[in-house]
Design a protein around this motif. Structure first.
Motif, PDB file in Angstrom:
ATOM      1  N   LEU A 293      79.000  25.260  25.734  1.00  0.00           N
ATOM      2  CA  LEU A 293      78.783  24.740  25.208  1.00  0.00           C
ATOM      3  C   LEU A 293      77.887  24.329  26.818  1.00  0.00           C
ATOM      4  N   ALA A 294      78.354  22.643  27.344  1.00  0.00           N
ATOM      5  CA  ALA A 294      77.341  22.333  28.743  1.00  0.00           C
ATOM      6  C   ALA A 294      77.004  23.289  28.618  1.00  0.00           C
ATOM      7  N   ASP A 295      76.912  24.610  29.628  1.00  0.00           N
ATOM      8  CA  ASP A 295      76.162  25.768  29.955  1.00  0.00           C
ATOM      9  C   ASP A 295      74.746  25.772  28.652  1.00  0.00           C
ATOM     10  N   ILE A 296      75.127  25.949  27.595  1.00  0.00           N
ATOM     11  CA  ILE A 296      74.232  26.233  26.488  1.00  0.00           C
ATOM     12  C   ILE A 296      72.706  25.063  26.583  1.00  0.00           C
ATOM     13  N   LEU A 297      72.862  23.888  27.249  1.00  0.00           N
ATOM     14  CA  LEU A 297      72.680  22.788  26.976  1.00  0.00           C
ATOM     15  C   LEU A 297      71.927  22.439  27.984  1.00  0.00           C
ATOM     16  N   VAL A 298      71.925  22.898  29.046  1.00  0.00           N
ATOM     17  CA  VAL A 298      71.779  22.921  30.488  1.00  0.00           C
ATOM     18  C   VAL A 298      70.393  24.295  30.493  1.00  0.00           C
ATOM     19  N   GLN A 299      70.856  25.662  29.886  1.00  0.00           N
ATOM     20  CA  GLN A 299      69.791  26.785  29.457  1.00  0.00           C
ATOM     21  C   GLN A 299      68.393  25.810  28.865  1.00  0.00           C
ATOM     22  N   LEU A 300      69.107  25.505  27.456  1.00  0.00           N
ATOM     23  CA  LEU A 300      68.307  24.851  26.073  1.00  0.00           C
ATOM     24  C   LEU A 300      66.962  23.322  27.125  1.00  0.00           C
ATOM     25  N   LYS A 301      68.017  23.049  28.318  1.00  0.00           N
ATOM     26  CA  LYS A 301      67.549  21.804  29.455  1.00  0.00           C
ATOM     27  C   LYS A 301      65.658  22.417  30.225  1.00  0.00           C
ATOM     28  N   ASP A 302      65.800  23.333  30.264  1.00  0.00           N
ATOM     29  CA  ASP A 302      65.475  24.642  31.480  1.00  0.00           C
ATOM     30  C   ASP A 302      63.722  25.243  30.363  1.00  0.00           C
ATOM     31  N   LEU A 303      64.021  25.763  29.099  1.00  0.00           N
ATOM     32  CA  LEU A 303      63.499  26.206  28.146  1.00  0.00           C
ATOM     33  C   LEU A 303      61.813  25.299  28.296  1.00  0.00           C
ATOM     34  N   PRO A 304      60.424  26.329  28.338  1.00  0.00           N
ATOM     35  CA  PRO A 304      59.669  25.713  28.299  1.00  0.00           C
ATOM     36  C   PRO A 304      59.311  24.471  27.309  1.00  0.00           C
TER      37      PRO A 304
END
Length: 414
Positions: A293-304
């Motif tokens: 989940l922690a990695d997913i939240l970082v990836q979501l933050k990086d979305l345009p």
């Protein structure tokens, strides 16, 4: 002669509750432009035109508007479409008399004559070129349901019934054709060895026992236009037996390949070439994970971020796959909060747990234990370990004990 081969439109399909009408409209507009600029003689639509046997009105309007527009732009175009396993054969054939005036043939079922013979004439369609000269014959084979090819006269073997239909139709076509005329088969079936897409293809018969051999289509058939499998592919590596695939990705498992139609050129009864025409993707499908989940939240933050001038209908569909080692009751809230202001549309959150799912059966060497030998707390602890891959913590065990006590008290009340 030139033919366009397409299939598996699945008009009216939803992606986890989200309608795809915009994407289908973009595909049909693109296909109309291709028909106008390239002017093929024939368009083949190899089944699963609709996603359900009772498609929404908008999906039906899409189909019939497309047929009318295609005819208006090229009055010499012949369209052949057959029913797939998602379609109602009767619904596909219902407007057939009207569509024939638009040079469109709609075949949904096979029929049998009073003497028990296959009605081959309705399944054999002449394919004229732009000058009106018959250059080929189309063998139209809609999806064959067991009730259509088994019975008192045909026997109970489903695959054998399908084989007989093919044999009789091919024999009739060979007797009808003239020298130099090609035979083109259009069929909705699962051919043995075909590569299946996960999540989006409904098995024709449980266990895929219906997979048909390519040998059904002998060398007298110049080209076989197949539908059902969504991934473009040759059957047994044969250039002349192909699936065109679906025009849009119908599930997230279909992200990784380019969707297309096939452009077929024939010289007499000789297949000259098959060229893919790549379909622009109107809306991307995007998948994140599986990851913690922690990695997913970082990836979501990086979305345009959302572009206020961009078309919302073109924002990607998003699937998030989260790997958990403990329950996350607010998982959706965390994901949706991270997505605020992002230029994607969330359609699915899938949770995967770290446990191995072991049942403690004989196969893994563990001793079999009778359920009545275990207390409810022990059963709960074992289930937690299997699901999450770690031991249950003390606070969760206390919460379980309270819940168990409440249930027991309720069951004791008269």
């Amino acid at each position: 002669m030139r033919l366009f081969h397409t299939s598996d439109w699945h008009l009216g399909q939803n992606l986890h509750g989200q309608e795809r009408d915009f994407e289908h409209a973009c595909f049909l507009e693109w296909l109309l432009r291709q028909l106008t600029s390239e002017k093929p003689d024939v368009l083949l639509i190899a089944g699963d035109i609709f996603d359900t046997v009772n498609p929404p009105v908008k999906a039906q309007e899409r189909l019939y508007d497309f047929i009318v527009n295609a005819h208006e732009q090229n009055a010499n175009l012949t369209i052949v479409m057959i029913a797939g396993n998602h379609d109602s054969g009767s619904r596909i054939e219902l407007p057939a008399p009207l569509m024939r005036r638009l040079r469109t043939h709609a075949l949904g079922r096979v029929l049998w004559l009073d003497d028990g013979q296959l009605d081959v004439e309705r399944l054999l369609l002449p394919l004229p070129d732009a000058k009106g000269k018959v250059k080929a014959w189309c063998l139209a084979l809609p999806f064959l349901r067991p009730a259509e090819v088994t019975g008192a006269q045909l026997g109970d073997d489903y695959l054998r019934g399908i084989g007989q239909v093919h044999e009789w139709l091919i024999a009739a076509a060979n007797s009808k054709r003239k020298k130099g005329q090609a035979l083109i088969a259009i069929s909705h079936a699962h051919m043995a060895g075909g590569s299946v897409s996960e999540d989006s293809e409904r098995s024709l018969i449980i266990g895929n026992a219906e997979a048909l051999p390519a040998s059904l289509f002998g060398p007298s058939i110049s080209y076989v236009a197949l539908g059902h499998l969504h991934k473009p592919q040759k059957v047994n590596g044969e250039e002349r037996i192909r699936y065109s695939g679906s025009p849009i990705p119908l599930s997230f498992s279909e992200i990784g390949y380019q969707h297309q139609i096939l452009d077929i050129t024939l010289d007499g009864d000789t297949l000259v070439k098959v060229e893919p025409r790549l379909i622009p993707r109107a809306v991307n499908l995007q998948r994140l994970g599986p990851a913690p989940l922690a990695d997913i939240l970082v990836q979501l933050k990086d979305l345009p971020d959302i572009d206020l001038l961009a078309d919302v209908q073109r924002q990607p569909w998003l699937e998030v796959r989260v790997r958990l080692d403990e329950p996350q009751p607010d998982l959706r809230h965390q994901v949706e909060t991270a997505l605020q202001g992002k230029a994607v549309r969330l359609v699915r959150i899938a949770a995967e747990y770290a446990g191995n799912g072991s049942t403690g059966g004989a196969d893994d060497g563990a001793a079999l234990i009778e359920l009545d030998q275990l207390s409810p707390q022990e059963l709960f602890s074992r289930a937690w370990q299997d699901t999450y891959g770690n031991e249950v913590d003390e606070q969760t065990l206390k919460d379980f004990a309270v819940l168990l006590q409440d249930v027991q008290m309720e069951s004791e009340q008269p």
